[in-house]
Design a protein around this motif. Structure first.
Motif, PDB file in Angstrom:
ATOM      1  N   HIS A   1      39.692 -17.670 -12.542  1.00 62.07           N
ATOM      2  CA  HIS A   1      39.768 -16.230 -12.074  1.00 62.07           C
ATOM      3  C   HIS A   1      38.410 -15.988 -11.323  1.00 62.07           C
ATOM      4  N   ARG A   2      37.534 -17.123 -11.294  1.00 57.47           N
ATOM      5  CA  ARG A   2      36.210 -16.724 -10.404  1.00 57.47           C
ATOM      6  C   ARG A   2      35.951 -18.201  -9.472  1.00 57.47           C
ATOM      7  N   PRO A   3      36.772 -18.331  -8.619  1.00 56.77           N
ATOM      8  CA  PRO A   3      36.511 -19.769  -8.051  1.00 56.77           C
ATOM      9  C   PRO A   3      34.784 -19.710  -7.305  1.00 56.77           C
ATOM     10  N   GLN A   4      34.292 -18.303  -6.867  1.00 56.47           N
ATOM     11  CA  GLN A   4      33.056 -18.299  -6.293  1.00 56.47           C
ATOM     12  C   GLN A   4      31.698 -18.501  -7.364  1.00 56.47           C
ATOM     13  N   LEU A   5      32.424 -18.082  -8.621  1.00 58.72           N
ATOM     14  CA  LEU A   5      31.396 -18.488  -9.857  1.00 58.72           C
ATOM     15  C   LEU A   5      31.096 -19.906  -9.988  1.00 58.72           C
ATOM     16  N   THR A   6      32.384 -20.566  -9.911  1.00 62.76           N
ATOM     17  CA  THR A   6      32.572 -21.807 -10.197  1.00 62.76           C
ATOM     18  C   THR A   6      31.527 -22.474  -9.256  1.00 62.76           C
ATOM     19  N   ALA A   7      31.692 -22.408  -7.818  1.00 55.58           N
ATOM     20  CA  ALA A   7      30.974 -22.734  -6.616  1.00 55.58           C
ATOM     21  C   ALA A   7      29.643 -22.450  -6.975  1.00 55.58           C
ATOM     22  N   LEU A   8      29.132 -21.332  -7.334  1.00 56.20           N
ATOM     23  CA  LEU A   8      27.757 -20.937  -7.559  1.00 56.20           C
ATOM     24  C   LEU A   8      27.190 -21.951  -8.716  1.00 56.20           C
ATOM     25  N   LYS A   9      28.048 -22.160  -9.705  1.00 58.68           N
ATOM     26  CA  LYS A   9      27.549 -22.858 -10.739  1.00 58.68           C
ATOM     27  C   LYS A   9      27.029 -24.370 -10.455  1.00 58.68           C
TER      28      LYS A   9
ATOM     29  N   LYS B   1      26.291 -25.128  -7.617  1.00 55.62           N
ATOM     30  CA  LYS B   1      25.321 -25.191  -6.399  1.00 55.62           C
ATOM     31  C   LYS B   1      25.940 -25.432  -5.024  1.00 55.62           C
ATOM     32  N   GLU B   2      27.201 -25.082  -5.069  1.00 56.39           N
ATOM     33  CA  GLU B   2      27.892 -25.102  -3.634  1.00 56.39           C
ATOM     34  C   GLU B   2      27.857 -23.993  -2.913  1.00 56.39           C
ATOM     35  N   LEU B   3      27.539 -22.783  -3.607  1.00 57.99           N
ATOM     36  CA  LEU B   3      27.140 -21.298  -3.078  1.00 57.99           C
ATOM     37  C   LEU B   3      25.813 -21.169  -3.379  1.00 57.99           C
ATOM     38  N   ASP B   4      25.026 -20.174  -2.743  1.00 53.56           N
ATOM     39  CA  ASP B   4      24.000 -19.551  -3.196  1.00 53.56           C
ATOM     40  C   ASP B   4      24.215 -18.159  -3.515  1.00 53.56           C
ATOM     41  N   VAL B   5      25.112 -17.588  -2.916  1.00 53.46           N
ATOM     42  CA  VAL B   5      25.614 -16.361  -3.219  1.00 53.46           C
ATOM     43  C   VAL B   5      26.997 -16.051  -3.122  1.00 53.46           C
ATOM     44  N   GLY B   6      27.647 -15.377  -4.097  1.00 51.59           N
ATOM     45  CA  GLY B   6      29.074 -15.066  -4.059  1.00 51.59           C
ATOM     46  C   GLY B   6      29.433 -13.510  -3.997  1.00 51.59           C
ATOM     47  N   LEU B   7      30.570 -13.082  -3.679  1.00 48.15           N
ATOM     48  CA  LEU B   7      31.134 -11.989  -3.850  1.00 48.15           C
ATOM     49  C   LEU B   7      32.362 -12.006  -4.868  1.00 48.15           C
ATOM     50  N   VAL B   8      32.162 -11.064  -5.801  1.00 44.88           N
ATOM     51  CA  VAL B   8      33.187 -11.221  -6.977  1.00 44.88           C
ATOM     52  C   VAL B   8      33.426  -9.804  -7.397  1.00 44.88           C
ATOM     53  N   PHE B   9      34.847  -9.738  -8.054  1.00 47.63           N
ATOM     54  CA  PHE B   9      35.214  -8.462  -8.635  1.00 47.63           C
ATOM     55  C   PHE B   9      34.656  -8.671 -10.004  1.00 47.63           C
ATOM     56  N   GLY B  10      33.794  -7.417 -10.368  1.00 51.47           N
ATOM     57  CA  GLY B  10      33.275  -7.345 -11.627  1.00 51.47           C
ATOM     58  C   GLY B  10      32.006  -8.040 -11.712  1.00 51.47           C
ATOM     59  N   ARG B  11      31.248  -7.562 -12.814  1.00 52.86           N
ATOM     60  CA  ARG B  11      30.003  -8.165 -13.006  1.00 52.86           C
ATOM     61  C   ARG B  11      30.358  -9.574 -13.868  1.00 52.86           C
ATOM     62  N   PRO B  12      29.491 -10.575 -13.260  1.00 53.06           N
ATOM     63  CA  PRO B  12      29.752 -12.048 -14.048  1.00 53.06           C
ATOM     64  C   PRO B  12      29.597 -11.957 -15.697  1.00 53.06           C
ATOM     65  N   PRO B  13      30.106 -12.463 -16.680  1.00 50.19           N
ATOM     66  CA  PRO B  13      29.756 -12.040 -17.857  1.00 50.19           C
ATOM     67  C   PRO B  13      28.793 -12.945 -18.395  1.00 50.19           C
ATOM     68  N   ALA B  14      28.573 -14.089 -17.513  1.00 48.19           N
ATOM     69  CA  ALA B  14      27.733 -14.967 -18.145  1.00 48.19           C
ATOM     70  C   ALA B  14      26.140 -14.975 -17.824  1.00 48.19           C
TER      71      ALA B  14
ATOM     72  N   ARG C   1      46.625 -12.176 -16.087  1.00 49.64           N
ATOM     73  CA  ARG C   1      45.899 -12.361 -17.148  1.00 49.64           C
ATOM     74  C   ARG C   1      44.644 -12.104 -17.295  1.00 49.64           C
ATOM     75  N   ARG C   2      44.069 -11.426 -18.307  1.00 44.12           N
ATOM     76  CA  ARG C   2      42.711 -11.156 -18.191  1.00 44.12           C
ATOM     77  C   ARG C   2      41.761 -12.069 -17.985  1.00 44.12           C
ATOM     78  N   GLU C   3      42.079 -13.479 -18.513  1.00 43.94           N
ATOM     79  CA  GLU C   3      41.402 -14.451 -17.941  1.00 43.94           C
ATOM     80  C   GLU C   3      41.088 -14.893 -16.382  1.00 43.94           C
ATOM     81  N   HIS C   4      42.267 -14.350 -16.017  1.00 40.09           N
ATOM     82  CA  HIS C   4      42.110 -14.709 -14.503  1.00 40.09           C
ATOM     83  C   HIS C   4      41.244 -13.568 -13.658  1.00 40.09           C
ATOM     84  N   SER C   5      41.328 -12.393 -14.176  1.00 39.37           N
ATOM     85  CA  SER C   5      40.678 -11.230 -13.369  1.00 39.37           C
ATOM     86  C   SER C   5      40.209 -10.324 -14.398  1.00 39.37           C
ATOM     87  N   PRO C   6      39.123 -10.489 -15.363  1.00 36.19           N
ATOM     88  CA  PRO C   6      38.727  -9.496 -16.463  1.00 36.19           C
ATOM     89  C   PRO C   6      38.587  -8.146 -15.970  1.00 36.19           C
TER      90      PRO C   6
END
Length: 172
Positions: free
Chosen positions: A5-13, A15-28, A71-76
């Motif tokens: 559900h969050r490919p940009q967060l995976t890329a941020l983690k 270090k493939e991206l410095d910033v990302g645009l995502v739907f909703g606040r990241p939970p971590a 599914r909620r896991e895909h896009s909370p």
């Protein structure tokens, strides 16, 4: 955080991206975030559905239709926006299928009088042929779009970008 559900967060983690645009606040806690704006969610129906062509559909009418949701896991954030709007309207959702893939969802709703949901900013650009987007009202489910970054990353380019976002004001 599921990677589906969050490919940009995976890329941020990673270090493939410095910033990302995502739907909703990241939970971590490993991510910082700032909401930039909200977008309304719409109902997606096949173009022969009774709602196709309507100006808007009240959330209360959604209770009478079988729904397909990601599914909620895909896009909370999207899942919570839809279920929250339904709860505020006193509407129990009739969810007949939960899916992980927006393309599979589109194919599924083309085969019957089903309702799915999407953000208005993705429609009609990514709309499959044979589908119609219908605004939802009373209440309109809203989805926050956030800029996200790795917590503690204070490099100058990232700070500069975040300062620009903060000073840009509301995005409409």
């Amino acid at each position: 955080m599921g990677t589906a559900h969050r490919p940009q967060l995976t890329a941020l983690k990673a270090k493939e991206l410095d910033v990302g645009l995502v739907f909703g606040r990241p939970p971590a806690a490993e991510f910082g975030s700032c909401e930039m704006f909200e977008v309304p969610l719409v109902a997606i129906v096949r173009d022969s559905h009774p709602w196709a062509g309507r100006d808007a559909v009240p959330m209360g009418e959604v209770a009478r239709q079988p729904c397909v949701m990601l599914r909620r896991e895909h896009s909370p954030a999207m899942h919570d926006a839809i279920t929250g709007a339904a709860a505020r309207s006193g509407t129990p959702l009739n969810v007949v299928e939960e899916m992980d893939d927006p393309t599979a969802t589109a194919i599924t709703i083309q085969g019957g009088d089903l309702v799915a949901f999407a953000s208005r900013i993705r429609m009609p650009h990514s709309m499959a042929t044979g589908l119609a987007a219908v605004p939802l009202v009373d209440p309109t489910p809203m989805l926050g779009v956030c800029v996200a970054w790795r917590s503690g990353d204070s490099r100058a380019p990232i700070r500069a970008f975040l300062d620009c976002v903060a000073h840009a004001g509301p995005f409409d």
